[in-house]
Design an enzyme around this catalytic site. Structure first.
Site, PDB file in Angstrom:
ATOM      1  N   THR A  34      12.635   3.739   5.927  1.00 50.71           N
ATOM      2  CA  THR A  34      11.515   2.895   5.502  1.00 50.71           C
ATOM      3  C   THR A  34      10.816   3.476   4.273  1.00 50.71           C
ATOM      4  O   THR A  34      11.084   4.601   3.846  1.00 50.71           O
ATOM      5  CB  THR A  34      10.467   2.741   6.624  1.00 50.71           C
ATOM      6  OG1 THR A  34       9.826   4.001   6.824  1.00 50.71           O
ATOM      7  CG2 THR A  34      11.113   2.294   7.917  1.00 50.71           C
ATOM      8  N   CYS A  35       9.880   2.709   3.734  1.00 54.17           N
ATOM      9  CA  CYS A  35       9.167   3.095   2.515  1.00 54.17           C
ATOM     10  C   CYS A  35       7.980   4.006   2.786  1.00 54.17           C
ATOM     11  O   CYS A  35       7.164   4.246   1.900  1.00 54.17           O
ATOM     12  CB  CYS A  35       8.693   1.845   1.781  1.00 54.17           C
ATOM     13  SG  CYS A  35      10.042   0.735   1.396  1.00 54.17           S
ATOM     14  N   ASP A  36       7.855   4.499   4.025  1.00 57.09           N
ATOM     15  CA  ASP A  36       6.725   5.337   4.411  1.00 57.09           C
ATOM     16  C   ASP A  36       7.067   6.809   4.175  1.00 57.09           C
ATOM     17  O   ASP A  36       8.127   7.278   4.597  1.00 57.09           O
ATOM     18  CB  ASP A  36       6.425   5.090   5.895  1.00 57.09           C
ATOM     19  CG  ASP A  36       5.130   5.733   6.325  1.00 57.09           C
ATOM     20  OD1 ASP A  36       4.270   5.017   6.855  1.00 57.09           O
ATOM     21  OD2 ASP A  36       4.976   6.955   6.145  1.00 57.09           O
TER      22      ASP A  36
END
Ligand SMILES: *Cc1c(COP(=O)(O)O)cnc(C)c1O
Length: 382
Positions: free
Chosen positions: A321-323
């Site tokens: 994910t983009c986290d």
């Protein structure tokens, strides 16, 4: 979404899309029976949050297990799985009046508490119910300690049992949780000593039930966990010390130890890249699809790469994910094959506990981790 029950021909050559959790019910059954042997005479209440899959709950209900639950959702799952209300215990000390009402109307009559306001809530909403007070005990040695979130001190526990009794509740028990993935069997012995001190103080009103909680460890990458026998022996020795004065009925609430080894979480490599002089491997599973216990690298799973038998080297292992927090391991010594490439399979072993139940509903549009159950006829899996 009811996962299929189709048997997997070979657990390491899954033909299903990744990521997914492959759960072998035979291993759950084996773990339950092993715990019965290690803790004879102890009522085992499975902590539902570890893995609430309906097939796991149905299997354990059929084996005669009881259940430790924490919400109306878990209550419904247990009843659907065929558990009798008398086998249900509401172990969460943090609850609303509506929770207690729902539990009562479903026939649940056992609750854990650790604060005066919660005792008063139970006295109002569940008069006559069987109450156990949770003691705060040391959780050093646990991979995921509670760090003060739960439990009353010894003086307060005695006062809470008194408050429960005079408030019209059945002040039946005392208990504790030594912290999840507890690697020191002496933690149970110290906690039993603390519970016995409270019992002694209460004299003729000593609780008649002792809840040993959960925390029983399983093996991860940091080496073999103390086996159940070692925990059972420490518990028996401590109980024997107090037996001349106090012989409570025994309960335990294992979660992790019943389901962890039954699960293989199968993922796929999405990207390999060099960054800052390190090799980063990005998988199609991360913190938000079930690997929540990698937070602070508390649990370091054993990994297997069935398609890449060659030489390995150190990696940073990250989720998709983009986290920025979605990095599984950057400090742990994780090594993966040097020829690992997109599409290759990486398996997390011992991943049946606290994975699928932690997966988010759709962070970055990624679905929750699906579970496929099978029941290996004998010897349980690979
Ligand atoms: C989570 C929990 C358990 C299970 O703990 P494990 O470490 O998985 O064995 C038992 N009791 C309570 C009250 C819990 O919250």
């Amino acid at each position: 979404m009811e996962p299929g029950l189709r048997a997997v021909a070979h657990p390491s050559t899954g033909d299903r899309a990744t990521p997914h959790l492959d759960l072998d019910l035979a291993r759950v059954r084996d773990a339950y029976r092993a715990m019965r042997t290690a803790l004879p005479g102890v009522e085992l209440c499975y902590a539902v949050k570890a893995n609430p899959h309906p097939a796991v709950l149905a299997l354990l209900a059929a084996e005669g297990a009881s259940f430790d639950l924490a919400s109306v959702g878990e209550l419904d799952l247990c009843l659907l799985a065929g558990a009798a209300p008398g086998a249900l215990s509401w172990g969460n000390p943090v609850k609303k009046a509506a929770d207690v009402r729902a539990a009562r109307s479903a026939g649940v009559s056992r609750f854990t508490t650790d604060a005066p306001a919660d005792v008063d809530l139970l006295a109002r909403e569940a008069p006559g119910a069987r109450i156990g007070v949770r003691l705060a005990v040391g959780d050093d040695g646990a991979a995921t300690p509670f760090a003060g979130k739960f439990g009353a001190g010894e003086d307060e526990a005695a006062a809470l049992l008194h408050r429960a009794r005079t408030g019209g509740l059945t002040a039946a028990g005392i208990g504790f949780h030594v912290g999840s993935q507890q690697r020191d069997p002496a933690a149970w012995a110290r906690a039993i000593d603390a519970a016995a001190r409270v019992a002694t103080r209460l004299g003729e009103h000593a609780p008649t039930e002792l809840n040993l909680g959960g925390g029983f460890p399983t093996t991860h990458a940091d080496g073999p966990a103390p086996d159940l026998e070692a925990c059972g022996a420490a518990i028996r020795t401590a109980l024997a010390r107090h037996a001349p004065r106090w012989r409570p009925r025994l309960v335990a609430e294992p979660g992790r130890a019943l389901v962890a080894d039954a699960g293989v979480l199968r993922a796929e490599v999405v990207l390999v890249a060099e960054r800052g002089g390190r090799r980063w491997v990005y998988l199609d599973v991360g913190r938000y699809q079930g690997l929540a216990e990698t937070e602070a690298e508390m649990i370091v799973y054993r990994l297997r790469t069935p398609g890449n038998p060659g030489a390995t080297g150190p990696v940073v292992l990250a989720g998709p994910t983009c986290d920025g927090d979605d990095v599984l391991y950057r400090h742990a010594d994780v090594r993966l094959p040097l020829d690992l490439a997109p599409g290759d399979v990486v398996e997390f072993l011992g991943a049946g506990a606290y994975t699928s139940s932690y997966a988010s509903v759709g962070f970055n549009g990624l679905p929750p981790l699906p579970t496929y159950v099978h029941d290996t006829p004998e010897e349980g899996g690979s």
